[in-house]
Scaffold this motif. Structure first.
Motif, PDB file in Angstrom:
ATOM      1  N   ASP B 187       2.162  15.846  -1.333  1.00  0.00           N
ATOM      2  CA  ASP B 187       3.485  16.296  -0.977  1.00  0.00           C
ATOM      3  C   ASP B 187       4.167  15.202  -0.253  1.00  0.00           C
ATOM      4  OD1 ASP B 187       2.948  15.358   2.005  1.00  0.00           O
ATOM      5  OD2 ASP B 187       1.710  17.350   2.245  1.00  0.00           O
ATOM      6  N   LEU B 188       5.583  15.281   0.057  1.00  0.00           N
ATOM      7  CA  LEU B 188       6.587  14.020   0.482  1.00  0.00           C
ATOM      8  C   LEU B 188       5.865  13.219   1.194  1.00  0.00           C
ATOM      9  CD1 LEU B 188       9.120  13.700  -1.099  1.00  0.00           C
ATOM     10  CD2 LEU B 188      10.269  14.341   1.012  1.00  0.00           C
ATOM     11  N   ARG B 189       5.316  13.805   2.577  1.00  0.00           N
ATOM     12  CA  ARG B 189       4.911  12.843   3.480  1.00  0.00           C
ATOM     13  C   ARG B 189       3.722  11.962   2.963  1.00  0.00           C
ATOM     14  NH1 ARG B 189       1.906  11.654   7.617  1.00  0.00           N
ATOM     15  NH2 ARG B 189      -0.066  12.505   6.685  1.00  0.00           N
ATOM     16  N   GLN B 190       2.927  12.468   2.271  1.00  0.00           N
ATOM     17  CA  GLN B 190       1.646  11.799   1.562  1.00  0.00           C
ATOM     18  C   GLN B 190       2.169  10.716   0.747  1.00  0.00           C
ATOM     19  OE1 GLN B 190      -0.380  15.075  -0.019  1.00  0.00           O
ATOM     20  NE2 GLN B 190      -1.751  15.244   1.589  1.00  0.00           N
ATOM     21  N   LEU B 191       3.341  10.917  -0.014  1.00  0.00           N
ATOM     22  CA  LEU B 191       4.048  10.010  -1.056  1.00  0.00           C
ATOM     23  C   LEU B 191       4.468   9.102  -0.386  1.00  0.00           C
ATOM     24  CD1 LEU B 191       4.450   9.413  -3.988  1.00  0.00           C
ATOM     25  CD2 LEU B 191       6.583  10.764  -3.871  1.00  0.00           C
ATOM     26  N   LEU B 192       5.243   9.475   0.666  1.00  0.00           N
ATOM     27  CA  LEU B 192       5.893   8.201   1.622  1.00  0.00           C
ATOM     28  C   LEU B 192       4.895   7.444   2.151  1.00  0.00           C
ATOM     29  CD1 LEU B 192       8.807  10.068   3.552  1.00  0.00           C
ATOM     30  CD2 LEU B 192       9.137   8.522   1.805  1.00  0.00           C
ATOM     31  N   VAL B 193       3.767   7.729   2.937  1.00  0.00           N
ATOM     32  CA  VAL B 193       2.592   6.976   3.384  1.00  0.00           C
ATOM     33  C   VAL B 193       2.181   5.854   2.456  1.00  0.00           C
ATOM     34  CG1 VAL B 193       0.331   7.039   4.247  1.00  0.00           C
ATOM     35  CG2 VAL B 193       1.864   8.666   5.142  1.00  0.00           C
ATOM     36  N   ILE B 194       2.077   6.331   1.101  1.00  0.00           N
ATOM     37  CA  ILE B 194       1.407   5.602  -0.013  1.00  0.00           C
ATOM     38  C   ILE B 194       2.406   4.490  -0.377  1.00  0.00           C
ATOM     39  CG2 ILE B 194       0.613   5.412  -2.429  1.00  0.00           C
ATOM     40  CD1 ILE B 194      -0.932   8.102  -1.494  1.00  0.00           C
ATOM     41  N   LYS B 195       3.594   4.821  -0.662  1.00  0.00           N
ATOM     42  CA  LYS B 195       4.838   4.088  -0.948  1.00  0.00           C
ATOM     43  C   LYS B 195       5.001   2.957   0.048  1.00  0.00           C
ATOM     44  CE  LYS B 195       8.816   5.087  -2.832  1.00  0.00           C
ATOM     45  NZ  LYS B 195       8.653   4.572  -4.341  1.00  0.00           N
ATOM     46  N   LYS B 196       5.092   3.374   1.307  1.00  0.00           N
ATOM     47  CA  LYS B 196       5.329   2.413   2.421  1.00  0.00           C
ATOM     48  C   LYS B 196       4.074   1.472   2.593  1.00  0.00           C
ATOM     49  CE  LYS B 196       6.199   2.503   7.446  1.00  0.00           C
ATOM     50  NZ  LYS B 196       6.281   3.120   8.424  1.00  0.00           N
ATOM     51  N   ALA B 197       3.029   1.897   2.395  1.00  0.00           N
ATOM     52  CA  ALA B 197       1.728   1.022   2.444  1.00  0.00           C
ATOM     53  C   ALA B 197       1.825   0.077   1.208  1.00  0.00           C
ATOM     54  CB  ALA B 197       0.563   1.883   2.217  1.00  0.00           C
ATOM     55  N   ASN B 198       2.414   0.378  -0.121  1.00  0.00           N
ATOM     56  CA  ASN B 198       2.384  -0.438  -1.090  1.00  0.00           C
ATOM     57  C   ASN B 198       3.608  -1.404  -0.798  1.00  0.00           C
ATOM     58  OD1 ASN B 198       1.585  -1.149  -4.028  1.00  0.00           O
ATOM     59  ND2 ASN B 198       3.871  -0.509  -4.384  1.00  0.00           N
ATOM     60  N   ASP B 199       4.615  -0.941  -0.272  1.00  0.00           N
ATOM     61  CA  ASP B 199       5.832  -1.783   0.116  1.00  0.00           C
ATOM     62  C   ASP B 199       5.575  -2.919   1.049  1.00  0.00           C
ATOM     63  OD1 ASP B 199       7.703  -0.624  -1.697  1.00  0.00           O
ATOM     64  OD2 ASP B 199       8.529   0.554  -0.255  1.00  0.00           O
ATOM     65  N   ILE B 200       4.846  -2.626   2.270  1.00  0.00           N
ATOM     66  CA  ILE B 200       4.595  -3.664   3.046  1.00  0.00           C
ATOM     67  C   ILE B 200       3.317  -4.410   2.523  1.00  0.00           C
ATOM     68  CG2 ILE B 200       3.625  -3.967   5.423  1.00  0.00           C
ATOM     69  CD1 ILE B 200       4.940  -1.584   6.284  1.00  0.00           C
ATOM     70  N   GLY B 201       2.268  -3.871   1.721  1.00  0.00           N
ATOM     71  CA  GLY B 201       1.285  -4.436   1.244  1.00  0.00           C
ATOM     72  C   GLY B 201       0.521  -5.296   2.185  1.00  0.00           C
ATOM     73  N   THR B 202       0.507  -6.624   1.963  1.00  0.00           N
ATOM     74  CA  THR B 202      -0.119  -7.432   2.993  1.00  0.00           C
ATOM     75  C   THR B 202       0.568  -8.591   3.468  1.00  0.00           C
ATOM     76  OG1 THR B 202      -1.103  -8.721   0.923  1.00  0.00           O
ATOM     77  CG2 THR B 202      -2.630  -7.191   1.859  1.00  0.00           C
ATOM     78  N   GLU B 203       2.055  -8.239   3.541  1.00  0.00           N
ATOM     79  CA  GLU B 203       2.963  -9.057   3.998  1.00  0.00           C
ATOM     80  C   GLU B 203       2.930  -9.109   5.588  1.00  0.00           C
ATOM     81  OE1 GLU B 203       4.124 -10.838   1.794  1.00  0.00           O
ATOM     82  OE2 GLU B 203       3.827  -9.658  -0.051  1.00  0.00           O
ATOM     83  N   LYS B 204       3.679 -10.149   5.785  1.00  0.00           N
ATOM     84  CA  LYS B 204       3.600 -10.405   7.570  1.00  0.00           C
ATOM     85  C   LYS B 204       4.665  -9.527   8.010  1.00  0.00           C
ATOM     86  CE  LYS B 204       3.104 -14.655   6.382  1.00  0.00           C
ATOM     87  NZ  LYS B 204       3.758 -16.122   6.421  1.00  0.00           N
ATOM     88  N   VAL B 205       4.676  -8.732   8.978  1.00  0.00           N
ATOM     89  CA  VAL B 205       5.648  -7.984   9.778  1.00  0.00           C
ATOM     90  C   VAL B 205       5.765  -8.905  11.020  1.00  0.00           C
ATOM     91  CG1 VAL B 205       6.070  -5.758  11.037  1.00  0.00           C
ATOM     92  CG2 VAL B 205       4.540  -5.698   8.930  1.00  0.00           C
ATOM     93  N   VAL B 206       7.213  -9.156  10.975  1.00  0.00           N
ATOM     94  CA  VAL B 206       7.751 -10.144  12.248  1.00  0.00           C
ATOM     95  C   VAL B 206       8.005  -9.379  13.257  1.00  0.00           C
ATOM     96  CG1 VAL B 206       7.703 -12.270  10.873  1.00  0.00           C
ATOM     97  CG2 VAL B 206       9.896 -10.941  11.130  1.00  0.00           C
TER      98      VAL B 206
END
Lengths: 179, 269
Positions: B187-206
Motif C-alpha cells: 500500500d502507499l504507506r508501505q511504499l513510502l517507508v521503503i522509498k524513504k529508507a532507500n533515499d536515506i540509505g546509509t547517509e549522514k542525517v545532520v
C-alpha cells in the motif's frame, strides 16, 4: 490561473512517475537535491561534486567557500515550493466542487426557510435552529486538525489507482509490441 | 472479522502517525549517484539491502584494525562477513539485521572497555541501529498477508527465492507483465517507508525535524554538525520546514472547508 493548473499537472505527473517530487540545483561546489512526498515529508540532500570530493576536502569548507550557493538555494527552494503548491490543487478543487454540490442540495432542502428569512420574518425558533450550526462551526476546525488527514486517504488512493492504471496500459502496449 | 483487529488497529495508528507528523531531514551525502532509484519495490529493496551490506563491510574494514585479527569470528561474520543471503527477501533482511545488531553490541562493549577511539563511534553505533531497525521494518512488511505473491503461491515459491541474487536477476529481465505477477503488493504507506529508507540509505542525517499535529516539534542535530554549524545548512533546513508546514496548512484548510460544507448541509431547519 492557467499557470497554476500547468504547475499542478507537472507536479502530479512527477508524483505518479517517481512517487514524489524533486528539485535540484548545482552551485560551484555542491549539488542541492530536495525530495518531497504527498504526506509533506521532505528529504534535503547536500552533495559535494564528485571531483572535489575525491580530493578529500571537507564538505563544510566546500559550502563556506561557495559563492553561488545562496543564489542557488533561493532558486531551488522556490521551484520546490511551487511544485508542492501544485499538489494542493486536487484536494482544493475537490472541496470546491463538493461545496457547490452541498450548497445546491442545502438550498433545495431549505428553500422555504430561505425565502422566509429573505422576507425579513425573524422568529425565536429560527434563531435557535441556527445555534447548532454556530457551535459545530467552532468545533469543526478543531476536529479537522485531529481527524482531517484521514480525508487525504481517498486522494492518495485515487493517485495510486491512476498510477496502476497507467502501468497496466503501458504493460499491455509492451505485450502487444512483443506479441 | 475480528481476527485481524490488532493488525487493523496497528495499521490505523501508524497511518495516523504518518499523516499527523511531518518529517524534514537534511542529509550530507558523500557523492551523487547518477542512476535513478528503480520504480519496482522489489528492486528498491534490493538496492537497500546492497547499501546496508556495503556499509557493514566498510565499517568492518574501519574497525578491523582494532579487533579483526584478534577475533576471527567477528571479523568474518559481523562486519565483513560474506552474505549468505545475497538477495533482498525476508531472510536477507534478517541476516542484515542480525549482523548490524551483533556489530552494534560489539562496538558498544569495546567502547565501554576503552578499546576504540571515541570520535565517530557513537555515530557508527547509531548507523548500525538504523540498519537493524529498518531491516526489521522491512521484514515486518514482507511477512504481512498479501504483500509477497511468491510467499503465498506454492508454485512460484518452488521456483523463485528472492533471498538469492539469481532470482532478482531473473526478475530484472522479465517483461513488465510477468514481473507484475512477482511484484510486491504494497500500500502507499508501505511504499513510502521503503522509498524513504532507500533515499536515506546509509547517509549522514545532520538535521532532522519532526513536527506533530499536537504542536510538538522535535529537532535532532548530529554531534558533528553541532560542533561545526553551517549557516547555509540551517537556512535551507528552515526553508524546507516552511514549505512542509505551508503544504500541511493548506490541506488542513481544505479539510476544514469540507467540514464546514458538510455541517452546513446537515444543519437542522
Amino acid at each position: 490561473m492557467k499557470n497554476r493548473y500547468l504547475q499542478a499537472l507537472q507536479a502530479y505527473r512527477e508524483l505518479i512517475h517517481s512517487g514524489g517530487i524533486q528539485s535540484t540545483a548545482e552551485s560551484e561546489n555542491v549539488f542541492i537535491d530536495i525530495r518531497g512526498n504527498i504526506t509533506g515529508d521532505i528529504l534535503l540532500f547536500i552533495v559535494p561534486k564528485n571531483k572535489i570530493a575525491a580530493n578529500g576536502i571537507d564538505i563544510v569548507e566546500l559550502i563556506r567557500s561557495d559563492t553561488t550557493l545562496e543564489q542557488e538555494r533561493i532558486v531551488v527552494i522556490e521551484s520546490f515550493r511551487q511544485k508542492f503548491k501544485g499538489l494542493t490543487l486536487i484536494p482544493e478543487s475537490l472541496v470546491w466542487m463538493l461545496g457547490i454540490s452541498f450548497s445546491i442540495i442545502y438550498t433545495y432542502w431549505n428553500f422555504d426557510s430561505i425565502l422566509t428569512l429573505f422576507s425579513g420574518k425573524w422568529g425565536v425558533s429560527g434563531i435557535l435552529s441556527l445555534l447548532p450550526l454556530l457551535l459545530l462551526s467552532v468545533i469543526t476546525p478543531l476536529l479537522g486538525k485531529y481527524f482531517g488527514f484521514n480525508l487525504l486517504k481517498p486522494i492518495l488512493a485515487i493517485i495510486s489507482s491512476i498510477y496502476r492504471l497507467i502501468r497496466l496500459i503501458r504493460n499491455r502496449k509492451v505485450e502487444e509490441s512483443q506479441g | 472479522m475480528f481476527v485481524n483487529k490488532k493488525k487493523l488497529e496497528e495499521q490505523i495508528s501508524t497511518t495516523l502517525y504518518d499523516l499527523t507528523h511531518l518529517e524534514i531531514n537534511t542529509i550530507i551525502k558523500d557523492e551523487m549517484s547518477a542512476s535513478k532509484a528503480p520504480a519496482s519495490p522489489r528492486l528498491l529493496l534490493h538496492n537497500l539491502a546492497g547499501k546496508y551490506d556495503q556499509k557493514l563491510v566498510s565499517m568492518g574494514d574501519k574497525y578491523s584494525h582494532y579487533f579483526g585479527a584478534s577475533n576471527q569470528a567477528n571479523d568474518e561474520n559481523l562486519f565483513r562477513g560474506f552474505r549468505v543471503k545475497d538477495g533482498s527477501g525476508y531472510e536477507s533482511f534478517k541476516e542484515l539485521s542480525d549482523r548490524a545488531k551483533e556489530a552494534g553490541l560489539l562496538l558498544k562493549a569495546s567502547k565501554e572497555r576503552g578499546l576504540l577511539p571515541e570520535d565517530q563511534i557513537d555515530a557508527d553505533i547509531m548507523m548500525l541501529k538504523r540498519i537493524e531497525t529498518i531491516s526489521n521494518d522491512v521484514r515486518r512488511i514482507l511477512i504481512m498477508d498479501g504483500v509477497d505473491p511468491v510467499k503465498d503461491d506454492p508454485v512460484k515459491n518452488a521456483t523463485f527465492n528472492f533471498d538469492e541474487k539469481e532470482s532478482i536477476e531473473k526478475f530484472r529481465i522479465m517483461t513488465s507483465r510477468e514481473a507484475d505477477t512477482y511484484e510486491l503488493n504494497l500500500d502507499l504507506r508501505q511504499l513510502l517507508v521503503i522509498k524513504k529508507a532507500n533515499d536515506i540509505g546509509t547517509e549522514k542525517v545532520v538535521l532532522q525535524t519532526v513536527i506533530g499535529m499536537d504542536g510538538d516539534v522535535t529537532t535532532r542535530i548530529s554531534k558533528a554538525f553541532a560542533d561545526q554549524p553551517v549557516t547555509f545548512i540551517n537556512a535551507i533546513h528552515q526553508d524546507a520546514i516552511g514549505i512542509s508546514v505551508d503544504f500541511w496548512k493548506t490541506l488542513i484548510n481544505v479539510v476544514v472547508k469540507l467540514g464546514t460544507h458538510i455541517i452546513g448541509l446537515l444543519n437542522p431547519k
